[in-house]
Motif scaffolding. Structure first.
Motif, PDB file in Angstrom:
ATOM      1  N   HIS A  34       0.836  -1.203   0.000  1.00 43.51           N
ATOM      2  CA  HIS A  34       0.000   0.000   0.000  1.00 43.51           C
ATOM      3  C   HIS A  34       0.871   1.254   0.000  1.00 43.51           C
ATOM      4  CE1 HIS A  34       0.988   0.186   4.255  1.00 43.51           C
ATOM      5  NE2 HIS A  34       0.438  -1.008   4.446  1.00 43.51           N
ATOM      6  N   THR A 157      -1.176   6.421   8.675  1.00 47.93           N
ATOM      7  CA  THR A 157      -1.737   5.292   9.408  1.00 47.93           C
ATOM      8  C   THR A 157      -2.545   4.449   8.438  1.00 47.93           C
ATOM      9  OG1 THR A 157      -1.823   6.651  11.376  1.00 47.93           O
ATOM     10  CG2 THR A 157      -3.091   4.620  11.419  1.00 47.93           C
ATOM     11  N   VAL A 158      -1.868   3.489   7.841  1.00 47.07           N
ATOM     12  CA  VAL A 158      -2.506   2.537   6.927  1.00 47.07           C
ATOM     13  C   VAL A 158      -1.842   1.194   7.138  1.00 47.07           C
ATOM     14  CG1 VAL A 158      -0.996   3.292   5.048  1.00 47.07           C
ATOM     15  CG2 VAL A 158      -3.021   1.966   4.511  1.00 47.07           C
ATOM     16  N   HIS A 159      -2.665   0.173   7.245  1.00 46.61           N
ATOM     17  CA  HIS A 159      -2.153  -1.171   7.468  1.00 46.61           C
ATOM     18  C   HIS A 159      -2.859  -2.138   6.523  1.00 46.61           C
ATOM     19  CE1 HIS A 159       0.005   0.121  11.040  1.00 46.61           C
ATOM     20  NE2 HIS A 159      -1.062   0.848  11.319  1.00 46.61           N
ATOM     21  N   ILE A 163      -6.937  -2.718   5.209  1.00 50.52           N
ATOM     22  CA  ILE A 163      -7.363  -2.752   3.803  1.00 50.52           C
ATOM     23  C   ILE A 163      -8.121  -4.050   3.519  1.00 50.52           C
ATOM     24  CG2 ILE A 163      -6.532  -2.930   1.420  1.00 50.52           C
ATOM     25  CD1 ILE A 163      -4.289  -0.945   2.243  1.00 50.52           C
ATOM     26  N   ILE A 173     -11.878   1.772  -0.058  1.00 52.23           N
ATOM     27  CA  ILE A 173     -10.553   2.049   0.499  1.00 52.23           C
ATOM     28  C   ILE A 173     -10.204   3.499   0.176  1.00 52.23           C
ATOM     29  CG2 ILE A 173      -8.104   1.371   0.468  1.00 52.23           C
ATOM     30  CD1 ILE A 173     -10.160  -0.809   1.376  1.00 52.23           C
ATOM     31  N   TRP A 177      -4.546   5.568   0.407  1.00 45.48           N
ATOM     32  CA  TRP A 177      -3.943   4.319   0.880  1.00 45.48           C
ATOM     33  C   TRP A 177      -3.530   3.398  -0.266  1.00 45.48           C
ATOM     34  CZ3 TRP A 177      -7.256   1.913   5.358  1.00 45.48           C
ATOM     35  CH2 TRP A 177      -7.364   2.836   6.416  1.00 45.48           C
TER      36      TRP A 177
END
Length: 193
Positions: A34, A157-159, A163, A173, A177
């Motif tokens: 991502h 802050t994306v994991h 997703i 989404i 991201w």
């Protein structure tokens, strides 16, 4: 971007200092890759000539992941945006054969061998969350003595888990991201979650 969004540590040094490396090794599940991963790579290229991205063949906690070859293809598509300075290595498939655990020390040793580099010219890329637990890594003292370290602070802050969960539940989404190179393939998480 925060001024200290990437800390560099020379091999054997406990304090961060300005350092340039030939190769940085960035491992992870990349399930899926991502924009946060791309951000780490972009910042890493400021201190390294080349980044080798290594998708996990098996998850350390035995979690189920998308197909290894598919994740490698995604990483290769993401790598293309960096003009030849980023490559994907499927080396964990070989290192993790027969169910063996792939440790960072063994991975770094193998990449040093494959690139014919002294270990001090290589750096392991980790997230700031792993810095506090680095001492628990297999052969941690040798890892730190032989190889450099790049510690990337989280800029966004994306994991991957978020997703996957959003896709599985039918949520959109956030565009920030996503990686356009793999966006069309994200439907696989509707079938696997």
């Amino acid at each position: 971007m925060l001024p200290s969004s990437l800390q560099t540590f020379a091999a054997g040094c406990a304090e961060p200092a300005s350092q340039r490396f030939a190769v940085a090794v960035y491992g992870g599940a990349f399930d899926p890759p991502h924009a946060g991963h791309a951000s780490v790579i972009r910042r890493t290229l400021e201190t390294c000539d080349h980044v080798v991205v290594v998708p996990s063949y098996r998850h350390a906690d035995a979690k189920r992941m998308a197909d290894f070859d598919l994740r490698c293809a995604w990483v290769e598509r993401m790598a293309a945006r960096f003009g030849g300075r980023v490559t994907c290595s499927p080396v964990e498939r070989e290192l993790g054969a027969d169910g063996r655990v792939v440790y960072s020390y063994d991975l770094m040793s193998r990449i040093a061998q494959d690139h014919a580099l002294t270990s001090q010219r290589l750096a392991l890329v980790i997230g700031e969350d792993n810095l506090t637990r680095l001492g628990t890594f297999h052969r941690a003292a040798e890892l730190r003595e032989r190889f450099g370290l790049l510690v990337a602070n989280e800029e966004m802050t994306v994991h991957s888990s978020a997703i996957r969960a959003m896709i599985a539940s039918g949520q959109a989404i956030p565009a920030a991201w996503q990686l356009p190179e793999i966006q069309a393939d994200m439907t696989i998480y509707r079938r696997t979650m």
